[in-house]
Design a protein around this motif. Structure first.
Motif, PDB file in Angstrom:
ATOM      1  N   PRO A  23       6.168  14.396  19.047  1.00  0.00           N
ATOM      2  CA  PRO A  23       5.193  13.299  19.027  1.00  0.00           C
ATOM      3  C   PRO A  23       5.305  12.380  17.817  1.00  0.00           C
ATOM      4  N   ASP A  24       5.546  12.954  16.634  1.00  0.00           N
ATOM      5  CA  ASP A  24       5.609  12.128  15.429  1.00  0.00           C
ATOM      6  C   ASP A  24       6.998  11.565  15.168  1.00  0.00           C
ATOM      7  N   HIS A  25       7.958  11.884  16.027  1.00  0.00           N
ATOM      8  CA  HIS A  25       9.294  11.288  15.925  1.00  0.00           C
ATOM      9  C   HIS A  25       9.416  10.074  16.845  1.00  0.00           C
ATOM     10  N   GLY A  26       9.161  10.293  18.118  1.00  0.00           N
ATOM     11  CA  GLY A  26       9.319   9.204  19.081  1.00  0.00           C
ATOM     12  C   GLY A  26       8.151   8.240  19.112  1.00  0.00           C
ATOM     13  N   LEU A  27       6.976   8.683  18.672  1.00  0.00           N
ATOM     14  CA  LEU A  27       5.761   7.846  18.684  1.00  0.00           C
ATOM     15  C   LEU A  27       5.533   7.244  20.062  1.00  0.00           C
ATOM     16  N   ARG A  28       5.729   8.059  21.093  1.00  0.00           N
ATOM     17  CA  ARG A  28       5.607   7.554  22.465  1.00  0.00           C
ATOM     18  C   ARG A  28       4.156   7.436  22.916  1.00  0.00           C
ATOM     19  N   ALA A  29       3.279   8.276  22.374  1.00  0.00           N
ATOM     20  CA  ALA A  29       1.858   8.182  22.705  1.00  0.00           C
ATOM     21  C   ALA A  29       1.253   7.019  21.926  1.00  0.00           C
ATOM     22  N   GLU A  30       0.507   6.178  22.602  1.00  0.00           N
ATOM     23  CA  GLU A  30      -0.013   4.973  21.973  1.00  0.00           C
ATOM     24  C   GLU A  30      -0.885   5.295  20.766  1.00  0.00           C
ATOM     25  N   GLU A  31      -1.715   6.348  20.875  1.00  0.00           N
ATOM     26  CA  GLU A  31      -2.604   6.662  19.764  1.00  0.00           C
ATOM     27  C   GLU A  31      -1.828   7.158  18.542  1.00  0.00           C
ATOM     28  N   PRO A 186       7.880  10.536 -13.858  1.00  0.00           N
ATOM     29  CA  PRO A 186       8.610   9.927 -14.981  1.00  0.00           C
ATOM     30  C   PRO A 186       9.399   8.674 -14.595  1.00  0.00           C
ATOM     31  N   LEU A 187       9.576   8.430 -13.302  1.00  0.00           N
ATOM     32  CA  LEU A 187      10.407   7.323 -12.842  1.00  0.00           C
ATOM     33  C   LEU A 187       9.599   6.080 -12.483  1.00  0.00           C
ATOM     34  N   VAL A 188       8.270   6.182 -12.498  1.00  0.00           N
ATOM     35  CA  VAL A 188       7.425   5.111 -11.970  1.00  0.00           C
ATOM     36  C   VAL A 188       6.308   4.789 -12.958  1.00  0.00           C
ATOM     37  N   THR A 189       5.581   3.711 -12.661  1.00  0.00           N
ATOM     38  CA  THR A 189       4.479   3.302 -13.521  1.00  0.00           C
ATOM     39  C   THR A 189       3.123   3.657 -12.934  1.00  0.00           C
ATOM     40  N   ASP A 190       3.083   3.925 -11.635  1.00  0.00           N
ATOM     41  CA  ASP A 190       1.816   4.208 -10.966  1.00  0.00           C
ATOM     42  C   ASP A 190       2.104   5.093  -9.768  1.00  0.00           C
ATOM     43  N   LEU A 191       1.248   6.083  -9.521  1.00  0.00           N
ATOM     44  CA  LEU A 191       1.506   7.044  -8.442  1.00  0.00           C
ATOM     45  C   LEU A 191       0.190   7.570  -7.899  1.00  0.00           C
ATOM     46  N   ARG A 192       0.164   7.732  -6.572  1.00  0.00           N
ATOM     47  CA  ARG A 192      -0.966   8.412  -5.954  1.00  0.00           C
ATOM     48  C   ARG A 192      -0.462   9.232  -4.775  1.00  0.00           C
ATOM     49  N   VAL A 193      -1.257  10.221  -4.384  1.00  0.00           N
ATOM     50  CA  VAL A 193      -0.929  11.061  -3.243  1.00  0.00           C
ATOM     51  C   VAL A 193      -2.081  10.994  -2.250  1.00  0.00           C
ATOM     52  N   ASP A 194      -1.765  10.670  -0.995  1.00  0.00           N
ATOM     53  CA  ASP A 194      -2.757  10.621   0.076  1.00  0.00           C
ATOM     54  C   ASP A 194      -2.526  11.806   1.012  1.00  0.00           C
ATOM     55  N   PRO A 195      -3.437  12.785   1.072  1.00  0.00           N
ATOM     56  CA  PRO A 195      -3.286  13.919   1.995  1.00  0.00           C
ATOM     57  C   PRO A 195      -3.315  13.448   3.451  1.00  0.00           C
ATOM     58  N   LEU A 196      -2.480  14.059   4.289  1.00  0.00           N
ATOM     59  CA  LEU A 196      -2.383  13.652   5.693  1.00  0.00           C
ATOM     60  C   LEU A 196      -2.552  14.810   6.671  1.00  0.00           C
ATOM     61  N   ALA A 197      -2.713  16.024   6.180  1.00  0.00           N
ATOM     62  CA  ALA A 197      -2.779  17.170   7.089  1.00  0.00           C
ATOM     63  C   ALA A 197      -4.008  17.139   7.986  1.00  0.00           C
ATOM     64  N   ASP A 198      -5.053  16.470   7.550  1.00  0.00           N
ATOM     65  CA  ASP A 198      -6.299  16.447   8.319  1.00  0.00           C
ATOM     66  C   ASP A 198      -6.346  15.314   9.339  1.00  0.00           C
ATOM     67  N   TYR A 199      -5.191  14.739   9.646  1.00  0.00           N
ATOM     68  CA  TYR A 199      -5.116  13.657  10.626  1.00  0.00           C
ATOM     69  C   TYR A 199      -4.191  14.085  11.768  1.00  0.00           C
ATOM     70  N   PRO A 200      -4.684  14.930  12.665  1.00  0.00           N
ATOM     71  CA  PRO A 200      -3.823  15.457  13.737  1.00  0.00           C
ATOM     72  C   PRO A 200      -3.240  14.378  14.629  1.00  0.00           C
ATOM     73  N   ILE A 201      -3.869  13.217  14.697  1.00  0.00           N
ATOM     74  CA  ILE A 201      -3.352  12.140  15.530  1.00  0.00           C
ATOM     75  C   ILE A 201      -1.961  11.710  15.074  1.00  0.00           C
ATOM     76  N   LEU A 202      -1.652  11.899  13.793  1.00  0.00           N
ATOM     77  CA  LEU A 202      -0.323  11.541  13.285  1.00  0.00           C
ATOM     78  C   LEU A 202       0.760  12.478  13.799  1.00  0.00           C
ATOM     79  N   TRP A 203       0.377  13.724  14.071  1.00  0.00           N
ATOM     80  CA  TRP A 203       1.371  14.774  14.343  1.00  0.00           C
ATOM     81  C   TRP A 203       1.383  15.229  15.794  1.00  0.00           C
ATOM     82  N   GLY A 204       0.514  14.654  16.595  1.00  0.00           N
ATOM     83  CA  GLY A 204       0.440  15.071  17.988  1.00  0.00           C
ATOM     84  C   GLY A 204      -0.399  16.307  18.190  1.00  0.00           C
ATOM     85  N   GLY A 205      -1.134  16.706  17.153  1.00  0.00           N
ATOM     86  CA  GLY A 205      -1.985  17.885  17.234  1.00  0.00           C
ATOM     87  C   GLY A 205      -2.269  18.406  15.844  1.00  0.00           C
ATOM     88  N   PRO A 206      -3.157  19.397  15.725  1.00  0.00           N
ATOM     89  CA  PRO A 206      -3.496  19.950  14.412  1.00  0.00           C
ATOM     90  C   PRO A 206      -2.299  20.607  13.735  1.00  0.00           C
TER      91      PRO A 206
END
Length: 218
Positions: A23-31, A186-206
């Motif tokens: 699901p998260d490779h082909g992105l065939r499902a519209e959602e 050490p390679l950048v001037t600004d950095l942030r991390v956005d957690p994505l595990a709680d967004y099952p829609i991205l992965w096709g499921g939990p």
């Protein structure tokens, strides 16, 4: 290293045929497609920009980037993946450039980009630290590095082995956000991390493992 590179190419060439079935490779499902489009839109520049997609696979994320009005260059070690990416763009009437080559050292010469995008690749790299240094050098001042990564709890459970010796890779099975941030900071001037595990829609499921987007500026 040559034999290892050949084995990796063969592995991903063989995987190319069924790659988009995930699901998260082909992105065939519209959602799912819409969710990834939203994720990228919120992290890409608002103005048309040049984007280098390293380890682009079949070009699904590249297509979303191009649809958002950006200029895309995709790089992948697998010729069959690149063939599918080119076909995907042609079918959609999108403009983009795709190159066969090592994502750790993209074959783009001295060209610099506004954004470097990479998803689920660093675990495959023999020297991820060197790749991260190379990637930041490919960005213009003020450019954005977007790494979508994770630490895969299900790694190795599929019964399909990766190339021989993969268990010795520095980040085999993925990398935690803390470890990746420590390498990138050490390679950048600004950095942030956005957690994505709680967004099952991205992965096709939990999912039950760690998944995140690291966004940094150089």
């Amino acid at each position: 290293m040559t034999d290892y590179s050949t084995a990796i190419t063969a592995y991903w060439d063989a995987a190319a045929v069924g790659f988009d079935a995930e699901p998260d490779h082909g992105l065939r499902a519209e959602e799912t497609r819409a969710a990834w489009a939203g994720l990228l839109t919120g992290r890409l520049p608002s103005e048309p920009s040049s984007v280098l997609d390293v380890g682009c696979g079949t070009g699904s994320l590249s297509a979303l980037v191009a649809e958002a009005g950006h200029r895309v260059t995709g790089v992948d070690l697998s010729p069959r993946m690149v063939d599918q990416a080119r076909a995907k763009f042609a079918a959609a009437g999108l403009s983009g450039r795709f190159l066969v080559g090592d994502a750790a050292a993209p074959p783009t010469g001295d060209e610099r980009f506004d954004v470097l995008l990479c998803r689920h690749l660093v675990w495959t790299l023999p020297d991820p630290s060197a790749a991260l240094r190379e990637w930041t050098r490919r960005l213009r001042p003020g450019g954005t590095l977007i790494l979508v990564e994770g630490r895969w709890r299900e790694s190795g459970r599929s019964g399909v082995p990766y190339v021989a010796g993969a268990e010795t890779l520095p980040w085999h099975g993925g990398v935690t956000a803390d470890d990746l941030a420590a390498e990138v900071r050490p390679l950048v001037t600004d950095l942030r991390v956005d957690p994505l595990a709680d967004y099952p829609i991205l992965w096709g499921g939990p999912v039950t493992d760690e998944r995140y987007a690291l966004i940094a500026r150089v």
